[in-house]
Design an enzyme around this catalytic site. Structure first.
Site, PDB file in Angstrom:
ATOM      1  N   HIS A 110       0.491   5.243   6.490  1.00 22.72           N
ATOM      2  CA  HIS A 110       1.537   6.246   6.345  1.00 22.72           C
ATOM      3  C   HIS A 110       2.816   5.758   7.019  1.00 22.72           C
ATOM      4  CE1 HIS A 110      -1.137   9.994   5.412  1.00 22.72           C
ATOM      5  NE2 HIS A 110      -1.449   8.944   4.677  1.00 22.72           N
ATOM      6  N   GLU A 156       4.791   7.213   9.145  1.00 22.17           N
ATOM      7  CA  GLU A 156       4.876   7.464  10.578  1.00 22.17           C
ATOM      8  C   GLU A 156       4.076   6.430  11.379  1.00 22.17           C
ATOM      9  OE1 GLU A 156       4.479  11.578   8.561  1.00 22.17           O
ATOM     10  OE2 GLU A 156       4.011   9.494   8.158  1.00 22.17           O
ATOM     11  N   CYS A 192       1.188  14.680   8.506  1.00 26.16           N
ATOM     12  CA  CYS A 192      -0.158  15.184   8.296  1.00 26.16           C
ATOM     13  C   CYS A 192      -0.882  15.229   9.642  1.00 26.16           C
ATOM     14  CB  CYS A 192      -0.905  14.300   7.304  1.00 26.16           C
ATOM     15  SG  CYS A 192      -1.158  12.611   7.873  1.00 26.16           S
ATOM     16  N   CYS A 230      -1.010  11.674  11.304  1.00 28.31           N
ATOM     17  CA  CYS A 230       0.270  11.230  11.853  1.00 28.31           C
ATOM     18  C   CYS A 230       0.719  12.102  13.022  1.00 28.31           C
ATOM     19  CB  CYS A 230       1.322  11.224  10.751  1.00 28.31           C
ATOM     20  SG  CYS A 230       0.939  10.071   9.398  1.00 28.31           S
TER      21      CYS A 230
END
Length: 281
Positions: free
Chosen positions: A54, A56, A84, A87
């Site tokens: 991801h 992040e 999410c 993260c």
């Protein structure tokens, strides 16, 4: 809020790299206390085949390498979409001061929409949340990506109308079925769910049938014929009688031997021993 617009614009630009690689356009940057970008990231799950790829996560990793430490206290994570759960947990573990995001994610957001991991007081670190920075631009970018993906010919869901279930239906392993249907009628033999169901049934203990009762000897039927009546009477008279075994005699508990003082190897001096007789052991 305006002080993070420039960093959010940079994150939106990085999100286009994820879109070019066929991934969800999400970008992120990490800025230090002076406003300098020390970490960049975008979604790269499809490109790197990384479940944790991801934006992040990638930005936090680069920031840690740049500062040569994992503790990012004093830094701010700026991302185009609400983080999410994974993260958000990474942001808490990295000890960033705040998280700034653009668009809300009502299906998987963990910064206030679905759950609030960043500000959970039960954790050892709470993160300040600044939502809605350039939210309109981030939402337009995400919607354009999903509409483009939906119209692609290689999308397996193109041309398949969504099936809305009714209130009287229940969801099974093979799809939607009436609520009154039995599980065996809703699972097909060609689907993997059938193998799962058969494995569950095989794992259950077998149900043992009750043992049949012992057959009792029946009395010979007396017929109207004299010969049969005589044969029945003879069979009844010649039948061996079952004699019951005599009950065993009750075993009475043995009475313990009386304790005699001086019999355990102790010499007892009596009056006779004092008069010249051998002592009694």
């Amino acid at each position: 809020m305006d002080q993070y617009k420039e960093a959010m614009a940079r994150a939106l630009f990085l999100a286009n790299k994820a879109r070019e690689m066929g991934d969800v356009p999400v970008g992120a940057v990490v800025i230090d206390s002076l406003g300098r970008i020390i970490g960049r990231g975008w979604n790269c799950r499809e490109a790197l085949h990384d479940p944790c790829g991801h934006a992040e996560i990638m930005a936090l990793r680069e920031a840690g390498e740049r500062l040569n430490r994992w503790n990012l206290i004093g830094c701010t994570l700026v991302v185009t979409l609400e983080p999410c759960t994974m993260c958000a947990g990474a942001a808490v573990s990295s000890r960033v001061d705040r998280v700034v995001f653009g668009a809300w994610d009502p299906k998987a957001g963990a910064a206030g929409s679905l759950r609030d991991v960043l500000r959970d007081s039960r954790l050892n670190h709470q993160v300040e949340v600044v939502p809605g920075v350039l939210a309109k631009e981030a939402t337009v970018q995400l919607r354009a990506f999903f509409e483009t993906r939906r119209d692609r010919p290689d999308n397996p869901f193109v041309g398949v109308p969504p099936r809305a279930h009714r209130a009287e239906e229940i969801e099974t392993l093979s799809g939607w079925a009436p609520a009154t249907a039995t599980p065996s009628a809703t699972v097909s033999a060609q689907e993997p769910a059938a193998a799962l169901e058969s494995a569950v049934v095989a794992a259950q203990p077998p149900v043992l049938a009750p043992e049949p009762a012992a057959a009792t000897p029946q009395e010979p039927r007396v017929s109207d014929s004299p010969d049969e009546a005589i044969a029945a009477i003879r069979a009844r008279l010649t039948r061996p009688e079952v004699q019951e075994a005599p009950a065993p005699a009750p075993v009475l508990p043995r009475k313990p031997a009386a304790f005699v003082p001086g019999t355990a190897g102790v010499v007892v001096r009596t009056r006779a021993s004092r008069h010249g007789k051998p002592p009694q052991e």
